[in-house]
Design an enzyme around this catalytic site. Structure first.
Site, PDB file in Angstrom:
ATOM      1  N   ARG A  95      49.898  21.400  39.326  1.00 38.19           N
ATOM      2  CA  ARG A  95      51.509  21.860  38.554  1.00 38.19           C
ATOM      3  C   ARG A  95      50.851  21.910  37.276  1.00 38.19           C
ATOM      4  O   ARG A  95      50.760  21.060  36.770  1.00 38.19           O
ATOM      5  CB  ARG A  95      52.687  21.563  38.564  1.00 38.19           C
ATOM      6  CG  ARG A  95      53.203  21.683  40.449  1.00 38.19           C
ATOM      7  CD  ARG A  95      55.109  21.907  40.481  1.00 38.19           C
ATOM      8  NE  ARG A  95      55.441  22.499  39.432  1.00 38.19           N
ATOM      9  CZ  ARG A  95      56.645  23.149  39.133  1.00 38.19           C
ATOM     10  NH1 ARG A  95      57.385  21.879  39.664  1.00 38.19           N
ATOM     11  NH2 ARG A  95      56.814  23.628  38.944  1.00 38.19           N
ATOM     12  N   ASP A 252      59.024  19.977  30.237  1.00 38.65           N
ATOM     13  CA  ASP A 252      57.373  19.496  30.626  1.00 38.65           C
ATOM     14  C   ASP A 252      57.175  19.237  29.914  1.00 38.65           C
ATOM     15  O   ASP A 252      55.263  18.192  30.523  1.00 38.65           O
ATOM     16  CB  ASP A 252      57.380  20.716  31.453  1.00 38.65           C
ATOM     17  CG  ASP A 252      58.449  20.731  32.633  1.00 38.65           C
ATOM     18  OD1 ASP A 252      59.345  21.658  31.925  1.00 38.65           O
ATOM     19  OD2 ASP A 252      58.196  20.008  33.746  1.00 38.65           O
ATOM     20  N   ASN A 262      59.497  24.037  28.706  1.00 41.08           N
ATOM     21  CA  ASN A 262      60.581  23.847  29.808  1.00 41.08           C
ATOM     22  C   ASN A 262      60.810  25.116  30.534  1.00 41.08           C
ATOM     23  O   ASN A 262      59.653  26.193  30.841  1.00 41.08           O
ATOM     24  CB  ASN A 262      62.270  23.596  29.371  1.00 41.08           C
ATOM     25  CG  ASN A 262      62.381  23.140  30.321  1.00 41.08           C
ATOM     26  OD1 ASN A 262      62.453  22.153  30.578  1.00 41.08           O
ATOM     27  ND2 ASN A 262      64.172  23.662  30.070  1.00 41.08           N
TER      28      ASN A 262
END
Ligand code: MRU
Length: 371
Positions: A95, A252, A262
């Site tokens: 990710r 994040d 985010n």
């Protein structure tokens, strides 16, 4: 935090088999509470990529245990170091947005650099992964303590007798399910609730994966924190009508200039908060800071995901979890997972060392070692 009144962490090493890492399978919450076994590096990568686990801090801790499993796999290989680099690359590629992933992998790699002995490497990686996990719990607790003061101030200003709740809007899930315990955005909420402050949480559903509806509503429900589920688009209306005292979200990745990435839609909440003079705070562990990125809006990598997540919606029908199509089968869809909120819309960053301005100067004051 608790599920059915029992305290859990989101990830743990099995008591009897230290080569078995277990997590909750978050793809099935709130309908089914299942665990998922991670016994090798492919399963660790799968768990992160397919969002069995998700949320920046938990992604990081899972990757740390993935590196530990990589040391076990590397033990009998002649190309041990090369293999561990491949494992790090495989995990890093799962990710792109949450920087905790590469941060945790680097932490393990650094710890491993002191030994060439394969058994020692296994022990070092396990100890370091356990430490990263424990640190995350402590860090989230401290975020909670600092954020609690903000909620206490609003509660005191709003009313003397505590009858009016402090209404907090949160987006996506930056709760304990995104971390190990406490959560980031939810840590101040849980601590305020425990301190007897009257809090009420507006929970954004956060399409397309509905982490608000599936996860935040689930965990607030389990801790008995008053909350109301709203669709993604309701926040602006609530703010215009004085129904939100505070927006509290996670992130994040936070860039050196204070821009925060985010879940997609966070930016729109920040705009609405700004227009309505509602404080907009972002809670983060310092493992989410990425001072190598100068301008978050320009340079934070944004994950794009399968269009099926937009075109279909998952839910429980007659006791079974099913997906249903929402649009014409052939309609193309775009699925951006995150957006970046410019620092100018962020009232403050709540970290384990206190609250700072969302700016290079603010971050530097609390975390000089990051520069
Ligand atoms: O796609 P996800 O579920 O991993 O995204 C999670 C979020 O965007 C959270 O708000 C963020 O990770 C902060 S978690 C403490």
């Amino acid at each position: 935090m608790k599920i059915n009144n029992k305290h859990y962490h989101t990830i743990w090493v099995d008591d009897e088999n230290t080569q078995l890492i277990q997590v909750f399978d978050q793809r099935f919450f709130p309908h089914e509470i299942k665990t998922f076994d991670i016994t090798n590096t492919d399963e660790a990568a799968f768990a992160i990529k397919e969002m069995v686990v998700r949320g920046a801090p938990l992604i990081g801790v899972t990757a740390a245990y993935g590196m530990y499993l990589g040391c076990i796999e590397a033990k009998d290989r002649s190309d041990r170091q090369g293999y561990l680099t491949q494992v790090a690359n495989k995990l890093n590629a799962t990710r792109p947005t949450a920087v905790n992933l590469s941060w945790a992998i680097k932490e393990i790699q650094q710890a491993l650099s002191v030994s060439d002995d394969p058994d020692e490497k296994i022990a070092i990686a396990l100890a370091k992964a356990n430490q990263i996990k424990q640190d995350d719990i402590e860090v989230c607790y401290r975020i909670g303590q600092h954020g609690l003061k903000i909620i206490q101030t609003i509660a005191a200003r709003k009313n003397r007798d505590g009858t009016k709740p402090v209404n907090i809007l949160t987006h996506c899930n930056a709760g304990w399910l995104a971390t190990i315990d406490w959560g980031t955005a939810t840590a101040p909420i849980y601590q305020a609730h425990e301190a007897g402050i009257n809090v009420h949480v507006w929970v954004d559903e956060t399409r397309p994966r509905n982490q608000g509806a599936n996860l935040t509503a689930f965990e607030l429900n389990q801790q008995n924190v008053p909350h109301t589920l709203i669709n993604d688009n309701t926040g602006g209306h609530l703010m215009q009508h004085g129904m939100v005292d505070l927006v509290l979200v996670g992130t994040d990745r936070t860039a050196r200039n204070g821009d925060v990435a985010n879940k997609i839609g966070t930016y729109l909440k920040a705009l609405a908060a700004h227009d309505n003079q509602v404080p907009f705070y972002v809670a983060l562990p310092s493992s989410t800071l990425d001072c190598s990125i100068e301008n978050g809006v320009r340079d934070i990598p944004i994950e794009t995901r399968d269009e099926k997540e937009v075109k279909y919606i998952q839910g429980r029908v007659n006791g079974e979890i099913k997906s249903v199509l929402l649009c014409p089968e052939t309609t193309p869809a775009a699925n951006y997972g995150f957006d970046v909120t410019p620092a100018k819309y962020v009232t403050g960053l709540i970290t384990e060392r206190g609250v700072c301005a969302a700016s290079e100067e603010g971050i530097k004051q609390l975390f000089p070692e990051k520069f």
